[in-house]
Design a protein around this motif. Structure first.
Motif, PDB file in Angstrom:
ATOM      1  N   ALA A   1       0.841  -1.202   0.000  1.00  0.00           N
ATOM      2  CA  ALA A   1       0.000   0.000   0.000  1.00  0.00           C
ATOM      3  C   ALA A   1       0.871   1.245   0.000  1.00  0.00           C
ATOM      4  O   ALA A   1       1.992   1.233   0.519  1.00  0.00           O
ATOM      5  N   THR A   2       0.348   2.303  -0.573  1.00  0.00           N
ATOM      6  CA  THR A   2       1.061   3.579  -0.598  1.00  0.00           C
ATOM      7  C   THR A   2       0.058   4.724  -0.572  1.00  0.00           C
ATOM      8  O   THR A   2      -1.093   4.556  -0.974  1.00  0.00           O
ATOM      9  N   ILE A   3       0.517   5.887  -0.110  1.00  0.00           N
ATOM     10  CA  ILE A   3      -0.319   7.087  -0.209  1.00  0.00           C
ATOM     11  C   ILE A   3       0.219   8.006  -1.311  1.00  0.00           C
ATOM     12  O   ILE A   3      -0.218   9.141  -1.442  1.00  0.00           O
ATOM     13  N   GLY A   4       1.185   7.533  -2.091  1.00  0.00           N
ATOM     14  CA  GLY A   4       1.634   8.260  -3.274  1.00  0.00           C
ATOM     15  C   GLY A   4       2.807   9.199  -3.038  1.00  0.00           C
ATOM     16  O   GLY A   4       3.358   9.299  -1.944  1.00  0.00           O
ATOM     17  N   PHE A   5       3.188   9.888  -4.120  1.00  0.00           N
ATOM     18  CA  PHE A   5       4.369  10.750  -4.124  1.00  0.00           C
ATOM     19  C   PHE A   5       4.107  12.174  -3.639  1.00  0.00           C
ATOM     20  O   PHE A   5       5.037  12.879  -3.256  1.00  0.00           O
ATOM     21  N   SER A   6       2.871  12.630  -3.684  1.00  0.00           N
ATOM     22  CA  SER A   6       2.599  14.052  -3.469  1.00  0.00           C
ATOM     23  C   SER A   6       3.019  14.538  -2.088  1.00  0.00           C
ATOM     24  O   SER A   6       3.534  15.653  -1.940  1.00  0.00           O
ATOM     25  N   ILE A   7       2.812  13.707  -1.073  1.00  0.00           N
ATOM     26  CA  ILE A   7       3.212  14.113   0.283  1.00  0.00           C
ATOM     27  C   ILE A   7       4.731  14.168   0.389  1.00  0.00           C
ATOM     28  O   ILE A   7       5.288  15.106   0.965  1.00  0.00           O
ATOM     29  N   ASP A   8       5.432  13.176  -0.201  1.00  0.00           N
ATOM     30  CA  ASP A   8       6.903  13.215  -0.231  1.00  0.00           C
ATOM     31  C   ASP A   8       7.398  14.508  -0.874  1.00  0.00           C
ATOM     32  O   ASP A   8       8.322  15.162  -0.372  1.00  0.00           O
ATOM     33  N   THR A   9       6.781  14.868  -1.996  1.00  0.00           N
ATOM     34  CA  THR A   9       7.184  16.072  -2.731  1.00  0.00           C
ATOM     35  C   THR A   9       6.979  17.323  -1.898  1.00  0.00           C
ATOM     36  O   THR A   9       7.842  18.210  -1.851  1.00  0.00           O
TER      37      THR A   9
ATOM     38  N   THR B   1       8.323   1.286  -6.291  1.00  0.00           N
ATOM     39  CA  THR B   1       9.596   0.699  -6.698  1.00  0.00           C
ATOM     40  C   THR B   1      10.516   0.636  -5.479  1.00  0.00           C
ATOM     41  O   THR B   1      10.153   1.087  -4.392  1.00  0.00           O
ATOM     42  N   LEU B   2      11.724   0.096  -5.700  1.00  0.00           N
ATOM     43  CA  LEU B   2      12.696  -0.018  -4.614  1.00  0.00           C
ATOM     44  C   LEU B   2      13.939   0.788  -4.915  1.00  0.00           C
ATOM     45  O   LEU B   2      14.397   0.838  -6.052  1.00  0.00           O
ATOM     46  N   SER B   3      14.504   1.378  -3.870  1.00  0.00           N
ATOM     47  CA  SER B   3      15.794   2.052  -3.985  1.00  0.00           C
ATOM     48  C   SER B   3      16.892   0.982  -3.939  1.00  0.00           C
ATOM     49  O   SER B   3      16.623  -0.178  -3.613  1.00  0.00           O
ATOM     50  N   PRO B   4      18.149   1.352  -4.250  1.00  0.00           N
ATOM     51  CA  PRO B   4      19.240   0.380  -4.157  1.00  0.00           C
ATOM     52  C   PRO B   4      19.418  -0.215  -2.759  1.00  0.00           C
ATOM     53  O   PRO B   4      19.990  -1.288  -2.604  1.00  0.00           O
ATOM     54  N   THR B   5      18.915   0.480  -1.724  1.00  0.00           N
ATOM     55  CA  THR B   5      19.012  -0.043  -0.353  1.00  0.00           C
ATOM     56  C   THR B   5      17.716  -0.739   0.092  1.00  0.00           C
ATOM     57  O   THR B   5      17.491  -0.946   1.280  1.00  0.00           O
ATOM     58  N   PHE B   6      16.869  -1.061  -0.891  1.00  0.00           N
ATOM     59  CA  PHE B   6      15.638  -1.821  -0.676  1.00  0.00           C
ATOM     60  C   PHE B   6      14.573  -1.050   0.109  1.00  0.00           C
ATOM     61  O   PHE B   6      13.686  -1.646   0.715  1.00  0.00           O
ATOM     62  N   GLN B   7      14.672   0.281   0.086  1.00  0.00           N
ATOM     63  CA  GLN B   7      13.620   1.114   0.677  1.00  0.00           C
ATOM     64  C   GLN B   7      12.563   1.385  -0.393  1.00  0.00           C
ATOM     65  O   GLN B   7      12.885   1.595  -1.560  1.00  0.00           O
ATOM     66  N   MET B   8      11.310   1.380   0.016  1.00  0.00           N
ATOM     67  CA  MET B   8      10.237   1.585  -0.950  1.00  0.00           C
ATOM     68  C   MET B   8      10.100   3.052  -1.331  1.00  0.00           C
ATOM     69  O   MET B   8      10.315   3.945  -0.527  1.00  0.00           O
ATOM     70  N   VAL B   9       9.780   3.272  -2.591  1.00  0.00           N
ATOM     71  CA  VAL B   9       9.517   4.595  -3.144  1.00  0.00           C
ATOM     72  C   VAL B   9       8.145   4.523  -3.805  1.00  0.00           C
ATOM     73  O   VAL B   9       7.931   3.657  -4.653  1.00  0.00           O
ATOM     74  N   PRO B  10       7.182   5.397  -3.398  1.00  0.00           N
ATOM     75  CA  PRO B  10       7.226   6.490  -2.428  1.00  0.00           C
ATOM     76  C   PRO B  10       7.564   6.014  -1.012  1.00  0.00           C
ATOM     77  O   PRO B  10       7.351   4.861  -0.661  1.00  0.00           O
ATOM     78  N   ARG B  11       8.043   6.973  -0.195  1.00  0.00           N
ATOM     79  CA  ARG B  11       8.475   6.656   1.163  1.00  0.00           C
ATOM     80  C   ARG B  11       7.336   6.136   2.033  1.00  0.00           C
ATOM     81  O   ARG B  11       7.523   5.216   2.826  1.00  0.00           O
TER      82      ARG B  11
ATOM     83  N   SER C   1       5.019   4.039   2.105  1.00  0.00           N
ATOM     84  CA  SER C   1       4.502   2.789   1.559  1.00  0.00           C
ATOM     85  C   SER C   1       4.780   1.690   2.568  1.00  0.00           C
ATOM     86  O   SER C   1       5.749   1.760   3.321  1.00  0.00           O
ATOM     87  N   VAL C   2       3.926   0.679   2.572  1.00  0.00           N
ATOM     88  CA  VAL C   2       4.078  -0.443   3.507  1.00  0.00           C
ATOM     89  C   VAL C   2       3.822  -1.742   2.759  1.00  0.00           C
ATOM     90  O   VAL C   2       2.880  -1.844   1.971  1.00  0.00           O
ATOM     91  N   SER C   3       4.681  -2.723   3.020  1.00  0.00           N
ATOM     92  CA  SER C   3       4.428  -4.085   2.545  1.00  0.00           C
ATOM     93  C   SER C   3       4.353  -4.983   3.770  1.00  0.00           C
ATOM     94  O   SER C   3       5.061  -4.756   4.760  1.00  0.00           O
ATOM     95  N   ALA C   4       3.521  -5.996   3.718  1.00  0.00           N
ATOM     96  CA  ALA C   4       3.374  -6.877   4.880  1.00  0.00           C
ATOM     97  C   ALA C   4       2.749  -8.193   4.466  1.00  0.00           C
ATOM     98  O   ALA C   4       2.098  -8.298   3.423  1.00  0.00           O
ATOM     99  N   ILE C   5       2.960  -9.173   5.320  1.00  0.00           N
ATOM    100  CA  ILE C   5       2.372 -10.492   5.113  1.00  0.00           C
ATOM    101  C   ILE C   5       1.672 -10.906   6.402  1.00  0.00           C
ATOM    102  O   ILE C   5       2.100 -10.516   7.499  1.00  0.00           O
TER     103      ILE C   5
END
Length: 197
Positions: free
Chosen positions: A92-100, A174-184, A186-190
């Motif tokens: 899930a993500t709330i998008g890029f606008s808040i990051d921007t 997507t993922l950064s080279p350090t495996f952080q999610m972009v947009p910031r 964002s949450v993944s879970a199982i």
């Protein structure tokens, strides 16, 4: 996409807690309170909530868990899913606008607005994930706690394969080279669907 899930309320008290305030001890002056309420209103205009879920029947081989072709090597996940045959993954993500907007505040050296908006964004993504989990519970029954790559013995590097299984790119994550999610924000879970007795 379920509008009830993505219609986020963003609770003022939750934002205070995220900011590190103790609602019983911290006195919030009127100016800060107004800023928080205005930032919540701003965030609601900036939110672009999206999510995806994947369901699979758990298979076990050599003490590893397989969800379709996705393999998990983790004792923590093995214990988490011990009483679950069906497993749900979510992104899930709330998008890029808040990051921007946060970046813009920081460029303008507006530290407090950036801090408040960051806290509001954190509350918003947690509410979105909570809504998704509640929806799954209503449809399938009780669930385990949720678990994300990077916690316990589930390496953050597994985020890449996990997000591929979830179809994260379809909702713009997507993922950064350090495996952080972009947009910031964002949450993944199982989590597992618990067996009914």
């Amino acid at each position: 996409m379920n509008n009830e899930i993505v219609n986020l309320k963003i609770d003022y008290e939750d934002v205070l807690v995220r900011m590190g305030a103790n609602k019983y001890r911290t006195k919030i002056d009127t100016k800060i309170e107004t800023s928080i309420l205005e930032t919540i209103d701003l965030a609601k205009k900036l939110l672009q909530p999206k999510y995806a879920i994947s369901m699979a029947t758990k298979k076990i081989k050599d003490n590893d868990i397989f969800l379709d072709d996705f393999r998990i090597t983790s004792k923590d996940i093995f214990r988490l899913l011990e009483n679950s045959e069906q497993v749900c993954g979510l992104i899930a993500t709330i998008g890029f606008s808040i990051d921007t907007k946060i970046s813009l505040f920081l460029e303008q050296k507006e530290i407090m607005p950036a801090f408040i908006l960051d806290s509001v964004g954190s509350v918003a993504i947690e509410e979105l994930v909570g809504n998704i989990c509640n929806d799954v519970k209503e449809k399938f029954g009780p669930t385990t706690m949720r678990f994300s790559p990077g916690y316990g013995d589930w390496p953050i590097q597994n985020q890449k394969d996990f997000l591929q299984w979830l179809g994260a790119e379809k909702i713009g994550i997507t993922l950064s080279p350090t495996f952080q999610m972009v947009p910031r924000k964002s949450v993944s879970a199982i989590f597992g669907i618990q067996k009914q007795s």
